[in-house]
Design a protein around this motif. Sequence first.
Motif, PDB file in Angstrom:
ATOM      1  N   LEU A 240     -43.942  43.771  -2.756  1.00  0.00           N
ATOM      2  CA  LEU A 240     -42.912  42.953  -3.498  1.00  0.00           C
ATOM      3  C   LEU A 240     -43.153  42.798  -4.815  1.00  0.00           C
ATOM      4  CD1 LEU A 240     -46.417  40.558  -2.795  1.00  0.00           C
ATOM      5  CD2 LEU A 240     -44.646  40.974  -1.595  1.00  0.00           C
ATOM      6  N   TYR A 241     -41.159  42.455  -4.783  1.00  0.00           N
ATOM      7  CA  TYR A 241     -40.649  41.897  -5.917  1.00  0.00           C
ATOM      8  C   TYR A 241     -41.368  41.394  -7.517  1.00  0.00           C
ATOM      9  CZ  TYR A 241     -36.616  41.582  -9.136  1.00  0.00           C
ATOM     10  OH  TYR A 241     -35.582  41.414 -10.539  1.00  0.00           O
TER      11      TYR A 241
ATOM     12  N   PHE B 278     -37.918  39.040 -15.705  1.00  0.00           N
ATOM     13  CA  PHE B 278     -38.459  38.206 -17.144  1.00  0.00           C
ATOM     14  C   PHE B 278     -39.501  37.558 -17.203  1.00  0.00           C
ATOM     15  CE2 PHE B 278     -36.470  35.065 -13.943  1.00  0.00           C
ATOM     16  CZ  PHE B 278     -36.730  33.443 -14.483  1.00  0.00           C
ATOM     17  N   ASN B 279     -39.397  37.403 -16.142  1.00  0.00           N
ATOM     18  CA  ASN B 279     -41.097  36.025 -15.932  1.00  0.00           C
ATOM     19  C   ASN B 279     -42.366  36.365 -16.010  1.00  0.00           C
ATOM     20  OD1 ASN B 279     -40.422  35.818 -13.838  1.00  0.00           O
ATOM     21  ND2 ASN B 279     -40.364  33.799 -13.581  1.00  0.00           N
ATOM     22  N   GLY B 280     -42.060  37.835 -15.273  1.00  0.00           N
ATOM     23  CA  GLY B 280     -43.650  38.707 -14.909  1.00  0.00           C
ATOM     24  C   GLY B 280     -43.528  37.578 -13.413  1.00  0.00           C
ATOM     25  N   LEU B 281     -43.797  37.184 -13.063  1.00  0.00           N
ATOM     26  CA  LEU B 281     -44.277  36.862 -11.733  1.00  0.00           C
ATOM     27  C   LEU B 281     -43.550  37.342  -9.754  1.00  0.00           C
ATOM     28  CD1 LEU B 281     -43.782  32.421 -12.712  1.00  0.00           C
ATOM     29  CD2 LEU B 281     -45.552  34.087 -12.487  1.00  0.00           C
ATOM     30  N   LEU B 282     -44.051  36.804  -9.767  1.00  0.00           N
ATOM     31  CA  LEU B 282     -44.095  37.932  -7.891  1.00  0.00           C
ATOM     32  C   LEU B 282     -42.725  37.363  -7.609  1.00  0.00           C
ATOM     33  CD1 LEU B 282     -47.719  39.627  -7.377  1.00  0.00           C
ATOM     34  CD2 LEU B 282     -45.977  40.091  -8.081  1.00  0.00           C
TER      35      LEU B 282
ATOM     36  N   ILE C 294     -45.998  46.718  -5.554  1.00  0.00           N
ATOM     37  CA  ILE C 294     -44.963  46.302  -6.333  1.00  0.00           C
ATOM     38  C   ILE C 294     -44.344  47.090  -7.662  1.00  0.00           C
ATOM     39  CG2 ILE C 294     -45.280  43.603  -7.934  1.00  0.00           C
ATOM     40  CD1 ILE C 294     -47.940  43.666  -6.740  1.00  0.00           C
ATOM     41  N   SER C 295     -43.002  46.270  -7.219  1.00  0.00           N
ATOM     42  CA  SER C 295     -41.802  47.078  -8.383  1.00  0.00           C
ATOM     43  C   SER C 295     -41.119  45.958  -8.737  1.00  0.00           C
ATOM     44  CB  SER C 295     -41.288  47.576  -7.656  1.00  0.00           C
ATOM     45  OG  SER C 295     -40.061  48.478  -8.162  1.00  0.00           O
ATOM     46  N   ASN C 296     -40.334  46.135  -9.942  1.00  0.00           N
ATOM     47  CA  ASN C 296     -39.670  44.411 -10.413  1.00  0.00           C
ATOM     48  C   ASN C 296     -37.885  45.659 -10.043  1.00  0.00           C
ATOM     49  OD1 ASN C 296     -38.993  47.598 -11.939  1.00  0.00           O
ATOM     50  ND2 ASN C 296     -38.974  46.342 -14.096  1.00  0.00           N
ATOM     51  N   ASP C 297     -37.939  46.722  -9.108  1.00  0.00           N
ATOM     52  CA  ASP C 297     -37.194  47.472  -8.617  1.00  0.00           C
ATOM     53  C   ASP C 297     -36.915  47.065  -7.490  1.00  0.00           C
ATOM     54  OD1 ASP C 297     -34.384  49.027  -9.229  1.00  0.00           O
ATOM     55  OD2 ASP C 297     -35.364  50.292  -8.554  1.00  0.00           O
TER      56      ASP C 297
ATOM     57  N   ILE D 248     -44.068  45.795   4.143  1.00  0.00           N
ATOM     58  CA  ILE D 248     -42.811  44.833   4.952  1.00  0.00           C
ATOM     59  C   ILE D 248     -42.454  44.814   3.636  1.00  0.00           C
ATOM     60  CG2 ILE D 248     -42.584  43.338   5.880  1.00  0.00           C
ATOM     61  CD1 ILE D 248     -44.880  43.396   7.726  1.00  0.00           C
ATOM     62  N   ALA D 249     -40.980  44.900   3.790  1.00  0.00           N
ATOM     63  CA  ALA D 249     -40.093  44.591   2.999  1.00  0.00           C
ATOM     64  C   ALA D 249     -39.284  42.858   2.605  1.00  0.00           C
ATOM     65  CB  ALA D 249     -39.217  45.488   2.056  1.00  0.00           C
ATOM     66  N   ARG D 250     -39.312  41.901   1.745  1.00  0.00           N
ATOM     67  CA  ARG D 250     -37.640  40.896   1.609  1.00  0.00           C
ATOM     68  C   ARG D 250     -37.477  41.918   0.812  1.00  0.00           C
ATOM     69  NH1 ARG D 250     -36.864  36.818  -1.020  1.00  0.00           N
ATOM     70  NH2 ARG D 250     -36.527  35.013   0.068  1.00  0.00           N
ATOM     71  N   LEU D 251     -36.122  41.581   2.472  1.00  0.00           N
ATOM     72  CA  LEU D 251     -34.773  42.097   1.420  1.00  0.00           C
ATOM     73  C   LEU D 251     -33.570  41.108   2.133  1.00  0.00           C
ATOM     74  CD1 LEU D 251     -35.263  46.152   2.431  1.00  0.00           C
ATOM     75  CD2 LEU D 251     -35.492  44.948   0.115  1.00  0.00           C
TER      76      LEU D 251
END
Length: 308
Positions: free
Chosen positions: A191-192, A196-200, A221-224, A238-241
Amino acid sequence: MDTLSGINSFVKAVESGSIASAARQLGITPAAASQNIARLEQYMGVKLLTRTTRKLSLTESGDVYYAKVSDVLHRLELARSAVDQLQGVPQGRLRIATAVTYGRHIIAPLLPAFCARYPSLSIELISTDFNVNHSNDDVDLSIRFKQQLEPHLVSRRIATIPMVICAAPSYLQRAGIPRTPEDLKEHACLLYRISFNGLLFRWTFIRDGLHFEPELRPSIISNDIDSLTQMAVAGAGIARLASFIAEPLIASGQLQALFDESSDQNDDTRVDAEPLDFHICYRDRAEVSLKMRLFIDYLLACLPHTEA
């Protein structure tokens, strides 16, 4: 004395909260910005700023002076833009802020041709997943995905990007293939986290015209996004890209798409990941300069999946 350089450094320091930040915006060293302000104060014969190691604040005289000159730079830019419009030749600097991954994969490859078309322009590309302040950060245009939009900015949709739910063949061989989004709760999901707001970032799907969000089991979980992509390729889950990231990896066999047209879905059970809209934003519709308008038109002409 170069009064304009002093005013420029002074205004940027006040608006950004530090001389170092002002210097970054102006492309000079903090020492040069400090000297510009010092020369301005000497010219004015008063102290405009009180500077400590932690805080920058206006003196009483500085507060009065800032109120009078704060819009001078903006008016000068509008004047230059008016001349550019008359001559039909964009000049000066164009500062563009963009979401990191979209900037890296989509915007950056488009800039060389734009620069070659308008050699009198200087482009600065700021890649950040944090929202920029157009005034304080001296940004002309920002490119944001839908969740980043702010009501005080004018925004125009420039692209709608399909999203792909995908995983490495090695992961699917080990964990099995989910047949519906509801099966994702039994799988490791990458998950990303929105910076800016810290939400998933939510995984929204569309089935029979209805939007829904299945339960997910976060594994990493990553912000990148690029980091999540590499982990997906390595078989972590599994990723959402975005399609512009996923499609080359699917074509090379490094990832496999789930819930797509080529799967065993029929028309009655078809489900799609909700696409992601990107918008170009600016402060005021009435103050779109020639260089801004030309860049917006250029993007609309070049971008895939564009819906203006």
